[in-house]
Write an enzyme that holds these catalytic residues in place. Structure first.
Site, mmCIF file in Angstrom:
data_model
loop_
_atom_site.group_PDB
_atom_site.id
_atom_site.type_symbol
_atom_site.label_atom_id
_atom_site.label_comp_id
_atom_site.label_asym_id
_atom_site.label_seq_id
_atom_site.Cartn_x
_atom_site.Cartn_y
_atom_site.Cartn_z
ATOM 1 C CG LEU A 61 -2.113 -1.076 1.247
ATOM 2 C CD1 LEU A 61 -2.790 -1.006 2.392
ATOM 3 C CD2 LEU A 61 -2.889 -1.200 -0.031
ATOM 4 N NE ARG A 85 -0.093 3.282 16.719
ATOM 5 C CZ ARG A 85 0.824 3.383 17.729
ATOM 6 N NH1 ARG A 85 0.951 4.668 18.409
ATOM 7 N NH2 ARG A 85 1.636 2.580 18.314
ATOM 8 N NE ARG A 91 0.753 8.944 8.606
ATOM 9 C CZ ARG A 91 0.169 8.858 9.836
ATOM 10 N NH1 ARG A 91 -0.622 9.833 10.323
ATOM 11 N NH2 ARG A 91 0.265 7.758 10.610
ATOM 12 N N GLY A 125 -1.753 0.481 22.658
ATOM 13 C CA GLY A 125 -2.635 0.028 23.652
ATOM 14 C C GLY A 125 -2.806 -1.467 23.230
ATOM 15 C CG HIS A 126 -1.815 -4.917 23.413
ATOM 16 N ND1 HIS A 126 -2.229 -5.439 21.827
ATOM 17 C CD2 HIS A 126 -0.449 -4.848 23.230
ATOM 18 C CE1 HIS A 126 -1.105 -5.861 21.147
ATOM 19 N NE2 HIS A 126 -0.046 -5.365 21.768
ATOM 20 C CG ASP A 127 -8.588 -7.180 25.715
ATOM 21 O OD1 ASP A 127 -9.609 -7.365 24.976
ATOM 22 O OD2 ASP A 127 -8.808 -7.076 26.888
ATOM 23 C CG ASN A 129 -3.331 -1.102 27.918
ATOM 24 O OD1 ASN A 129 -2.515 -1.620 26.732
ATOM 25 N ND2 ASN A 129 -2.406 -0.915 28.939
ATOM 26 C CE1 TYR A 130 -6.299 0.355 23.159
ATOM 27 C CE2 TYR A 130 -6.822 -1.866 22.487
ATOM 28 C CZ TYR A 130 -6.041 -0.742 22.516
ATOM 29 O OH TYR A 130 -5.183 -0.589 21.662
ATOM 30 C CG ASP A 155 -8.370 -7.698 21.205
ATOM 31 O OD1 ASP A 155 -8.436 -6.487 21.059
ATOM 32 O OD2 ASP A 155 -7.554 -8.580 21.142
#
Length: 361
Positions: A61, A85, A91, A125-127, A129-130, A155
């Protein structure tokens, strides 16, 4: 092609966690899903959840040719799902503004940890953290410390399922009006959504903001897990009066202490008594006594044991594909049932035929 989404085309930008789970569910429901990978090395596990039902295509891409080909696919699609993200797709020239201009009816599903805005939007972050900022992690586990509930809350049960719901709702709207839209799905939002009923109970002063002190968080002795004589575990969920009375009858619990079901001051003593009782027999013995009754009982099975449990076998909850165990598609639809199809990788020699199938030259 079969399933209720057989006429739906989905472009999935390769990611981890909830995006491939969402792609799997859409593919199981019949959608024609093509996953764009940066590269593909080695043989493809065709029935793995991140592959099943999809066609995988390698595109760079960051190259002009790769972006052009991706734009062609997205222009021919009904849905695109991505997990980069915020700002990355823009972009690359593949953000919502660019692709909706070419395909106004497109549903553009965006999966992130923190969402497309807010002070955490650009933070990794990961699960864990969320769900930490949602209140769900704080509420899960024994009094001493929170317990990580796998990555089911952020997730999969949170992110992926909410993304599926948002995509299908937006797709319904697009087909009715011809107008597509962006679905902004954040795992932190989704975990909060899963906590809706708990927050309602908290607002009504029916939930204490601590662990293992409420009815369904391990505080109550009648909604808990217990270790058996053989070291295996069982789960009891006898909340309602008729279920609790049946539990007392099955276990011959005549002590007046057990009359105090909802007296929180009695819970430690009740839990201790039940722990002693359940430790007297093996899990198999408790299954023989309690399984199939309205005590609200189940053995706590390991992952290896779950596939062989009679109920799961009868329901066909697990399937074997290419010598491996995999999970069956859900939910079950009576008229347009979902099905598992193998994934396939498109090599350079097959790209032209694949693009022709999507009406792309």
């Amino acid at each position: 092609m079969s399933g209720p989404l057989a006429d739906v085309r989905v472009v999935e930008l390769a990611a981890i966690g909830p995006v491939p789970f969402c792609g799997m569910m859409l593919a199981d429901l019949g959608a024609r899903v093509v996953r764009i990978d940066r590269s593909m090395a080695g043989p493809m596990d065709r029935y793995a959840p991140e592959n099943r039902g999809r066609t995988a295509l390698a595109l760079d891409l960051k190259s002009e040719a790769g972006r052009t080909r991706a734009l062609d696919l997205i222009a021919a699609a009904d849905v695109v799902i991505e997990g980069y993200r915020p700002g990355v797709m823009e972009r690359l020239g593949l953000g919502p503004e660019a692709v909706l201009a070419a395909n106004p009816a497109l549903v553009y599903g965006r999966m992130t940890g923190w969402g497309q805005d807010g002070p955490y939007r650009d933070v990794a972050g990961h699960d864990i953290n969320y769900i930490a900022v949602s209140g769900a992690l704080h509420a899960t586990g024994p009094a001493e410390h929170p317990v990580i509930p796998l990555n089911l809350v952020g997730d999969y049960g949170g992110g992926a399922m909410h993304l599926v719901a948002g995509v299908l709702a937006a797709l319904h709207h697009a087909r009715r009006t011809g107008t597509g839209q962006v679905v902004d799905c954040a795992m932190s939002d989704a975990a909060i959504s899963l906590m809706s009923m708990i927050y309602q109970k908290r607002a009504e002063a029916e939930w204490r903001d601590s662990r293992a002190v409420n009815v369904i968080d391990g505080g109550a002795p009648f909604y808990n897990v217990y270790r058996c004589r053989d070291g295996a575990w069982i789960a009891i969920g006898a909340i309602e009066d008729r279920f609790y009375r049946l539990l007392r009858d099955k276990l011959d619990l005549r002590d007046p202490l057990f009359d105090r079901q909802f007296d929180r001051s009695a819970w430690p003593a009740l839990r201790g008594r039940l722990s002693e009782i359940f430790a007297r027999r093996t899990r198999a013995e408790w299954c023989a006594l309690l399984e199939g009754s309205d005590v609200c009982f189940a053995p706590v099975l390991s992952m290896d044991e779950a596939a062989g449990h009679p109920h799961n076998v009868a329901r066909g909850a697990f399937l074997e594909r290419d010598g491996r165990l995999t999970t069956a598609p859900v939910p079950r639809l009576s008229a347009t049932p979902a099905s598992i199809r193998p994934g396939a990788a498109v090599g350079p020699a097959d790209t032209a035929d694949f693009l022709k199938d999507w009406a792309i030259r």
